[in-house]
Design a protein around this motif. Sequence first.
Motif, PDB file in Angstrom:
ATOM      1  N   ASP A  87     -27.747  -1.297  -8.199  1.00 30.00           N
ATOM      2  CA  ASP A  87     -27.645  -1.803  -9.569  1.00 30.00           C
ATOM      3  C   ASP A  87     -26.584  -0.993 -10.306  1.00 30.00           C
ATOM      4  OD1 ASP A  87     -27.942  -2.487 -12.212  1.00 30.00           O
ATOM      5  OD2 ASP A  87     -30.138  -2.497 -12.165  1.00 30.00           O
ATOM      6  N   SER A  89     -25.582  -1.208 -13.208  1.00 30.73           N
ATOM      7  CA  SER A  89     -25.868  -0.934 -14.616  1.00 30.73           C
ATOM      8  C   SER A  89     -26.814   0.265 -14.770  1.00 30.73           C
ATOM      9  CB  SER A  89     -26.475  -2.168 -15.287  1.00 30.73           C
ATOM     10  OG  SER A  89     -27.802  -2.377 -14.843  1.00 30.73           O
ATOM     11  N   ASN A 132     -24.191  -4.520  -7.532  1.00 26.53           N
ATOM     12  CA  ASN A 132     -24.640  -5.756  -8.189  1.00 26.53           C
ATOM     13  C   ASN A 132     -24.674  -5.590  -9.715  1.00 26.53           C
ATOM     14  OD1 ASN A 132     -25.635  -8.416  -8.350  1.00 26.53           O
ATOM     15  ND2 ASN A 132     -27.755  -7.683  -8.367  1.00 26.53           N
ATOM     16  N   LYS A 133     -24.816  -6.709 -10.380  1.00 29.91           N
ATOM     17  CA  LYS A 133     -24.880  -6.807 -11.849  1.00 29.91           C
ATOM     18  C   LYS A 133     -23.521  -6.488 -12.474  1.00 29.91           C
ATOM     19  CE  LYS A 133     -29.823  -5.819 -11.702  1.00 29.91           C
ATOM     20  NZ  LYS A 133     -31.040  -5.418 -12.415  1.00 29.91           N
ATOM     21  N   ASP A 135     -21.665  -8.238 -13.958  1.00 28.57           N
ATOM     22  CA  ASP A 135     -21.456  -8.949 -15.231  1.00 28.57           C
ATOM     23  C   ASP A 135     -21.788  -8.065 -16.429  1.00 28.57           C
ATOM     24  OD1 ASP A 135     -24.597 -10.073 -15.981  1.00 28.57           O
ATOM     25  OD2 ASP A 135     -24.183  -9.476 -13.934  1.00 28.57           O
ATOM     26  N   THR A 139     -20.211  -1.510 -15.779  1.00 32.34           N
ATOM     27  CA  THR A 139     -20.442  -1.538 -14.331  1.00 32.34           C
ATOM     28  C   THR A 139     -19.146  -1.318 -13.534  1.00 32.34           C
ATOM     29  OG1 THR A 139     -20.310  -3.952 -14.400  1.00 32.34           O
ATOM     30  CG2 THR A 139     -22.505  -2.981 -14.456  1.00 32.34           C
ATOM     31  N   SER A 160     -21.870 -10.209  -9.009  1.00 35.12           N
ATOM     32  CA  SER A 160     -22.995 -10.481  -9.887  1.00 35.12           C
ATOM     33  C   SER A 160     -23.792 -11.599  -9.237  1.00 35.12           C
ATOM     34  CB  SER A 160     -22.530 -10.924 -11.281  1.00 35.12           C
ATOM     35  OG  SER A 160     -23.641 -11.488 -11.967  1.00 35.12           O
ATOM     36  N   LYS A 162     -26.447 -12.820 -10.371  1.00 34.87           N
ATOM     37  CA  LYS A 162     -26.951 -13.717 -11.415  1.00 34.87           C
ATOM     38  C   LYS A 162     -25.873 -14.680 -11.896  1.00 34.87           C
ATOM     39  CE  LYS A 162     -29.805 -13.371 -15.539  1.00 34.87           C
ATOM     40  NZ  LYS A 162     -30.317 -12.379 -16.520  1.00 34.87           N
ATOM     41  N   GLU A 163     -24.651 -14.165 -12.084  1.00 39.33           N
ATOM     42  CA  GLU A 163     -23.565 -15.001 -12.614  1.00 39.33           C
ATOM     43  C   GLU A 163     -22.695 -15.604 -11.510  1.00 39.33           C
ATOM     44  OE1 GLU A 163     -23.613 -15.737 -15.767  1.00 39.33           O
ATOM     45  OE2 GLU A 163     -25.210 -14.293 -16.193  1.00 39.33           O
TER      46      GLU A 163
END
Length: 253
Positions: A87, A89, A132-133, A135, A139, A160, A162-163
């Motif tokens: 992660d 973030s 990851n993340k 977006d 990051t 990402s 998610k995106e």
Amino acid sequence: VKREGAGQVALVGVPNAGKSQLLAALTNAEPEVADYPFTTQRPQAGMVAFENVQIQMVDLPPLTEEHTEPWAFNIMRNADALVLILDLSQDPLAELETIIKVLGEQRITLQGEGGGEIEPGTFPKRSLVIGNKGDLAGTKENFAILKELYGERFSMIMVSAKEGLNLEKLREKLYTLLDVLRVYPKRPGHEPDLSAPVILKRGSTVLDLAQEIHKDFVSKLRYARIWGSGKFDGQRVQRDYPLQDGDIIELHI
Ligand SMILES: Nc1nc2c(ncn2[C@@H]2O[C@H](COP(=O)(O)OP(=O)(O)OP(=O)(O)O)[C@@H](O)[C@H]2O)c(=O)[nH]1
Ligand SMILES: [Mg+2]
């Protein structure tokens, strides 16, 4: 988890890194995704498509220093390769160090794409690191630090889940991670089926292909003709000829 496709990769990461979200983004599987830790409790598999191959991806419960499901380590030991998902973030360096430590205690040693020395009694696993993340704010900087410290050891990619950022590139990296090649056998006078490659380990030879197709072929094989990596189309090659990704092979018995 029953193996399917060109190879099996297992998702490894701390709680909430986005393992299940990534499986959902890349495959038809519909795992539970939630913003609390320890959401995933059972393995779940899906197939990732890359060109004309399918790669099996297995989502696992999270890894922590305090508690990791023991059966999850068995799946990791059995997998062809591992995908370490961090992660970006949060503190991706600490996450990666936790993964390396916990797996090391289970004698699972992580290797980059180049492979490496194999210590007896250990389970060496080729590994890809996913940040990851991507977006979220901050990051990029975290990914740069990660690359600086571990970029020589591991192949890395920022996405990402998610995106849907950078997922096409990721599919290609998953294929590379498997360290396999695709070849297309054909019968003399027939066209090869380019939608149905035979998957072999990188470094395989004509003989390995013959073995894969039919064990009788091994003793009967006289020579092969090759389209692709040969010097010219239809070049005649011997049984120890090293195959390349994309070669079309005609076996002569
Ligand atoms: N912004 C952002 N959030 C993400 C991304 N990927 C996952 N998340 C969120 O992070 C949280 C955890 O995602 P999961 O996929 O459930 O994480 P997990 O690694 O499977 O977690 P466990 O099953 O507990 O190990 C969810 O709220 C997701 O929506 C991403 O790329 N960007
Ligand atoms: Mg999960």
